[in-house]
Design a protein around this motif. Structure first.
Motif, PDB file in Angstrom:
ATOM      1  N   ARG A  14       1.064   3.572   3.183  1.00  0.00           N
ATOM      2  CA  ARG A  14       1.727   3.482   1.818  1.00  0.00           C
ATOM      3  C   ARG A  14       1.844   5.143   1.476  1.00  0.00           C
ATOM      4  O   ARG A  14       0.669   5.659   1.762  1.00  0.00           O
ATOM      5  CB  ARG A  14       0.961   2.590   0.795  1.00  0.00           C
ATOM      6  CG  ARG A  14       1.547   2.580  -0.516  1.00  0.00           C
ATOM      7  CD  ARG A  14       0.891   1.923  -1.608  1.00  0.00           C
ATOM      8  NE  ARG A  14       0.407   0.529  -1.128  1.00  0.00           N
ATOM      9  CZ  ARG A  14       1.210  -0.644  -1.226  1.00  0.00           C
ATOM     10  NH1 ARG A  14       2.310  -0.381  -1.710  1.00  0.00           N
ATOM     11  NH2 ARG A  14       0.998  -1.640  -0.792  1.00  0.00           N
ATOM     12  N   GLN A  26       5.170   4.769  -5.238  1.00  0.00           N
ATOM     13  CA  GLN A  26       4.559   4.417  -3.958  1.00  0.00           C
ATOM     14  C   GLN A  26       5.375   3.593  -3.085  1.00  0.00           C
ATOM     15  O   GLN A  26       5.787   2.709  -3.570  1.00  0.00           O
ATOM     16  CB  GLN A  26       3.426   3.750  -4.161  1.00  0.00           C
ATOM     17  CG  GLN A  26       2.092   4.590  -4.779  1.00  0.00           C
ATOM     18  CD  GLN A  26       1.517   5.782  -3.949  1.00  0.00           C
ATOM     19  OE1 GLN A  26       1.157   5.458  -2.662  1.00  0.00           O
ATOM     20  NE2 GLN A  26       1.541   6.942  -4.477  1.00  0.00           N
ATOM     21  N   LEU A  28       6.350   1.962   1.073  1.00  0.00           N
ATOM     22  CA  LEU A  28       5.995   1.849   2.540  1.00  0.00           C
ATOM     23  C   LEU A  28       6.657   2.663   3.517  1.00  0.00           C
ATOM     24  O   LEU A  28       7.820   3.073   3.298  1.00  0.00           O
ATOM     25  CB  LEU A  28       6.313   0.431   3.250  1.00  0.00           C
ATOM     26  CG  LEU A  28       5.544  -0.755   2.187  1.00  0.00           C
ATOM     27  CD1 LEU A  28       5.859  -2.127   2.683  1.00  0.00           C
ATOM     28  CD2 LEU A  28       3.901  -0.398   2.349  1.00  0.00           C
ATOM     29  N   ARG A  49       8.903  -4.307  -3.755  1.00  0.00           N
ATOM     30  CA  ARG A  49       7.571  -5.057  -3.012  1.00  0.00           C
ATOM     31  C   ARG A  49       7.841  -6.095  -2.078  1.00  0.00           C
ATOM     32  O   ARG A  49       8.426  -7.150  -2.386  1.00  0.00           O
ATOM     33  CB  ARG A  49       6.752  -5.828  -4.215  1.00  0.00           C
ATOM     34  CG  ARG A  49       5.364  -6.101  -3.656  1.00  0.00           C
ATOM     35  CD  ARG A  49       4.609  -6.601  -5.021  1.00  0.00           C
ATOM     36  NE  ARG A  49       3.063  -7.059  -4.399  1.00  0.00           N
ATOM     37  CZ  ARG A  49       1.969  -6.472  -4.541  1.00  0.00           C
ATOM     38  NH1 ARG A  49       1.944  -5.364  -4.922  1.00  0.00           N
ATOM     39  NH2 ARG A  49       1.026  -7.005  -3.907  1.00  0.00           N
ATOM     40  N   ASP A  50       7.427  -6.003  -0.903  1.00  0.00           N
ATOM     41  CA  ASP A  50       7.948  -6.733   0.277  1.00  0.00           C
ATOM     42  C   ASP A  50       6.462  -7.246   0.928  1.00  0.00           C
ATOM     43  O   ASP A  50       5.752  -6.432   1.551  1.00  0.00           O
ATOM     44  CB  ASP A  50       8.705  -6.132   1.354  1.00  0.00           C
ATOM     45  CG  ASP A  50       9.210  -6.982   2.404  1.00  0.00           C
ATOM     46  OD1 ASP A  50       8.625  -8.109   2.361  1.00  0.00           O
ATOM     47  OD2 ASP A  50      10.224  -6.987   2.820  1.00  0.00           O
ATOM     48  N   GLU A  51       5.823  -8.334   0.279  1.00  0.00           N
ATOM     49  CA  GLU A  51       4.462  -8.861   0.879  1.00  0.00           C
ATOM     50  C   GLU A  51       4.555  -8.810   2.598  1.00  0.00           C
ATOM     51  O   GLU A  51       3.522  -8.905   3.098  1.00  0.00           O
ATOM     52  CB  GLU A  51       3.941 -10.246   0.023  1.00  0.00           C
ATOM     53  CG  GLU A  51       4.122  -9.919  -1.321  1.00  0.00           C
ATOM     54  CD  GLU A  51       3.788 -11.220  -2.082  1.00  0.00           C
ATOM     55  OE1 GLU A  51       3.649 -12.342  -1.372  1.00  0.00           O
ATOM     56  OE2 GLU A  51       3.557 -11.129  -3.257  1.00  0.00           O
ATOM     57  N   GLU A  54       3.934  -5.398   3.744  1.00  0.00           N
ATOM     58  CA  GLU A  54       2.558  -5.040   2.965  1.00  0.00           C
ATOM     59  C   GLU A  54       1.526  -5.403   3.787  1.00  0.00           C
ATOM     60  O   GLU A  54       0.417  -4.930   4.085  1.00  0.00           O
ATOM     61  CB  GLU A  54       2.298  -5.317   1.418  1.00  0.00           C
ATOM     62  CG  GLU A  54       3.372  -4.252   0.840  1.00  0.00           C
ATOM     63  CD  GLU A  54       3.318  -4.747  -0.988  1.00  0.00           C
ATOM     64  OE1 GLU A  54       2.612  -5.535  -1.201  1.00  0.00           O
ATOM     65  OE2 GLU A  54       3.943  -3.925  -1.688  1.00  0.00           O
ATOM     66  N   LEU A  57       0.267  -3.062   6.873  1.00  0.00           N
ATOM     67  CA  LEU A  57      -0.313  -1.704   6.445  1.00  0.00           C
ATOM     68  C   LEU A  57      -1.459  -1.516   7.200  1.00  0.00           C
ATOM     69  O   LEU A  57      -2.366  -2.413   7.567  1.00  0.00           O
ATOM     70  CB  LEU A  57      -0.981  -1.804   4.901  1.00  0.00           C
ATOM     71  CG  LEU A  57       0.200  -1.354   3.850  1.00  0.00           C
ATOM     72  CD1 LEU A  57      -0.484  -1.804   2.510  1.00  0.00           C
ATOM     73  CD2 LEU A  57       0.769  -0.293   4.001  1.00  0.00           C
TER      74      LEU A  57
END
Length: 81
Positions: A14, A26, A28, A49-51, A54, A57
């Motif tokens: 990130r 912020q 990815l 926001r893509d879980e 994420e 990471l």
């Protein structure tokens, strides 16, 4: 026009994107082995926001993606390398 589907290898992190602009955020990125850092988005994934991404990471990945004119990697699939 986007590029053909290619394989890219690097670590998902990130980082600050579009620093100093109204779009600063912020996001990815995939930090490639050669030192290049490219923003990423999953094909069909949420732009903010893509879980699924994420959850990757800090992991070293091999991704199948197209690099769009903007430099963004549009990820279609991945494996943990």
């Amino acid at each position: 026009m986007s590029q053909p589907l290619q394989t890219w290898t690097g670590v998902m992190e990130r980082r600050l994107l579009a620093a100093g602009s109204k779009s600063e955020r912020q996001g990815l990125v995939l930090c490639l082995d050669g030192g290049q850092v490219l923003p990423v988005r999953r094909l069909g994934g949420n732009a903010f926001r893509d879980e699924l991404l994420e959850a990757l990471l800090g992991q070293r990945l091999e991704v199948r993606a197209r690099q769009l004119e903007s430099g963004l990697l549009q990820i279609e699939s991945w494996t943990v390398a």
